[in-house]
Design an enzyme around this catalytic site. Structure first.
Site, PDB file in Angstrom:
ATOM      1  N   ASP A  19       0.877  -1.164   0.000  1.00 48.52           N
ATOM      2  CA  ASP A  19       0.000   0.000   0.000  1.00 48.52           C
ATOM      3  C   ASP A  19       0.927   1.230   0.000  1.00 48.52           C
ATOM      4  O   ASP A  19       2.115   1.111   0.327  1.00 48.52           O
ATOM      5  CB  ASP A  19      -0.850  -0.056   1.289  1.00 48.52           C
ATOM      6  CG  ASP A  19      -1.437   1.277   1.648  1.00 48.52           C
ATOM      7  OD1 ASP A  19      -2.114   1.863   0.788  1.00 48.52           O
ATOM      8  OD2 ASP A  19      -1.204   1.752   2.780  1.00 48.52           O
ATOM      9  N   ASP A  21       0.026   5.181   0.965  1.00 51.63           N
ATOM     10  CA  ASP A  21      -0.136   6.102   2.105  1.00 51.63           C
ATOM     11  C   ASP A  21      -0.114   5.356   3.437  1.00 51.63           C
ATOM     12  O   ASP A  21      -0.927   4.465   3.675  1.00 51.63           O
ATOM     13  CB  ASP A  21      -1.487   6.830   2.009  1.00 51.63           C
ATOM     14  CG  ASP A  21      -1.466   7.946   0.984  1.00 51.63           C
ATOM     15  OD1 ASP A  21      -0.430   8.611   0.853  1.00 51.63           O
ATOM     16  OD2 ASP A  21      -2.496   8.159   0.318  1.00 51.63           O
ATOM     17  N   SER A 189     -11.199  11.759   2.776  1.00 51.48           N
ATOM     18  CA  SER A 189     -12.135  11.364   1.715  1.00 51.48           C
ATOM     19  C   SER A 189     -12.553   9.904   1.865  1.00 51.48           C
ATOM     20  O   SER A 189     -12.082   9.206   2.764  1.00 51.48           O
ATOM     21  CB  SER A 189     -11.452  11.556   0.359  1.00 51.48           C
ATOM     22  OG  SER A 189     -10.355  10.669   0.246  1.00 51.48           O
TER      23      SER A 189
HETATM   24  O1  M1P Z   1      -4.400   5.651  -0.487  1.00 50.80           O
HETATM   25  C1  M1P Z   1      -5.391   5.946   0.425  1.00 50.80           C
HETATM   26  C2  M1P Z   1      -6.288   7.072  -0.045  1.00 50.80           C
HETATM   27  O2  M1P Z   1      -5.515   8.234  -0.306  1.00 50.80           O
HETATM   28  C3  M1P Z   1      -6.244   9.368  -0.583  1.00 50.80           C
HETATM   29  O3  M1P Z   1      -7.095   9.624   0.511  1.00 50.80           O
HETATM   30  P1  M1P Z   1      -7.094  11.000   1.347  1.00 50.80           P
HETATM   31  O4  M1P Z   1      -6.795  12.101   0.401  1.00 50.80           O
HETATM   32  O5  M1P Z   1      -8.456  11.013   1.941  1.00 50.80           O
HETATM   33  O6  M1P Z   1      -6.028  10.847   2.403  1.00 50.80           O
HETATM   34  C4  M1P Z   1      -7.146   9.200  -1.776  1.00 50.80           C
HETATM   35  O7  M1P Z   1      -6.381   9.246  -2.951  1.00 50.80           O
HETATM   36  C5  M1P Z   1      -7.925   7.903  -1.703  1.00 50.80           C
HETATM   37  O8  M1P Z   1      -8.497   7.638  -2.976  1.00 50.80           O
HETATM   38  C6  M1P Z   1      -7.062   6.733  -1.308  1.00 50.80           C
HETATM   39  O9  M1P Z   1      -7.854   5.597  -1.095  1.00 50.80           O
END
Ligand code: M1P
Length: 257
Positions: A19, A21, A189
């Site tokens: 993954d 983030d 989001s």
């Molecule tokens: O990778 C996790 C999420 O990253 C972003 O979420 P947020 O901006 O809310 O932190 C988005 O790109 C989301 O689509 C993705 O699942």
């Protein structure tokens, strides 16, 4: 099944999928030199890929190191849960969320979403409340233009007031017949995509490659998190991590000692 000859130089017929983030980088921030070095070392041993919920532009921004080509730095690049996919820098066929939902049904849903957001009383709002992507729709009550500081504030507010959880509950009920998954994966989001187009979609892309093991590393591996399905899929060996530093530690223990 014979292993793909594309990766004949790797001693292990193992795929490590990450993954983005919270696992390879802090949310929406760049990769550290230490993570970059660790992945380069890992790639000498096995096949390495990322599978992110975000769109490709954002992921590339985060994983780019000194002008490098991200698509060449990973064996597999899976954006939007694998709907946008590349193997050794070359694109694989894509599928489209809007074709699945249909224009009329989509319009009905997006109109509802925008009305709902307009009526939401939250401390601040920015811009880009609905981001339309190839394989999913991303919905943000504060708006995707929020700065890093603003997103941290929203995250805090949301954990107390459950803005996204309540929103998603309403959508699940209202559009129950659409066959969609509503997934809170990030900080500001949630993602909306056809059932089954979660991160396990990426596994279908590699099923004929003859890997003996597929390891997945993610931070949102709990039920409801956007790593849950792939983490708990019988085709993977799932690893739950708490931050990028934890991922590095685990990789050193598992593959690099
Ligand atoms: O990778 C996790 C999420 O990253 C972003 O979420 P947020 O901006 O809310 O932190 C988005 O790109 C989301 O689509 C993705 O699942």
């Amino acid at each position: 099944m014979a292993a793909s000859t594309d990766f004949a130089d790797r001693p292990l017929k193992t795929l490590c999928l990450f993954d983005v983030d919270g696992t390879l980088t802090p949310a929406r921030e760049g990769i550290s030199p230490e993570m970059n070095e660790t992945l380069r070392a890992l790639r000498k041993k096995c096949v390495v890929g990322f599978v992110g919920g975000s769109d490709l532009v954002k992921i590339v921004e985060q994983l780019k190191v000194d002008g490098s080509e991200v698509l060449d730095d990973f064996d597999y690049s899976f954006a939007e849960n694998g709907l946008m996919a590349f193997k050794l820098g070359k694109p694989l066929p894509t599928a489209s969320c809007i074709e699945y939902i249909g224009e009329e049904r989509y319009k009905k849903m997006v109109n509802f979403i925008l009305h709902y957001i307009a009526d939401l009383d939250i401390p601040i709002k920015r811009g880009t409340f609905v981001e339309f992507r190839k394989g999913m729709i991303n919905v943000s009550p504060i708006g995707r233009n929020a700065t890093i500081a603003e997103r941290k504030e929203f995250l805090k507010y949301d954990s107390e007031h459950k803005v996204r959880a309540k929103f998603v509950e309403v959508l699940r009920e209202k559009f129950a017949d659409y066959g969609l998954t509503f997934s809170i994966g990030g900080e500001i989001s949630f993602d909306v995509f056809p059932n089954g187009w979660d991160k396990t979609y990426a596994l279908g892309r590699v099923e004929n490659e003859g890997f003996t093991e597929i390891h997945f590393f993610g931070d949102k591996t709990y039920k409801g998190g956007n790593d849950y399905e792939i983490y708990s899929d019988p085709r993977t060996i799932g690893h739950a991590v708490t931050c990028p530093g934890d991922t590095i530690k685990l990789l050193k223990e598992l593959f690099l000692s």
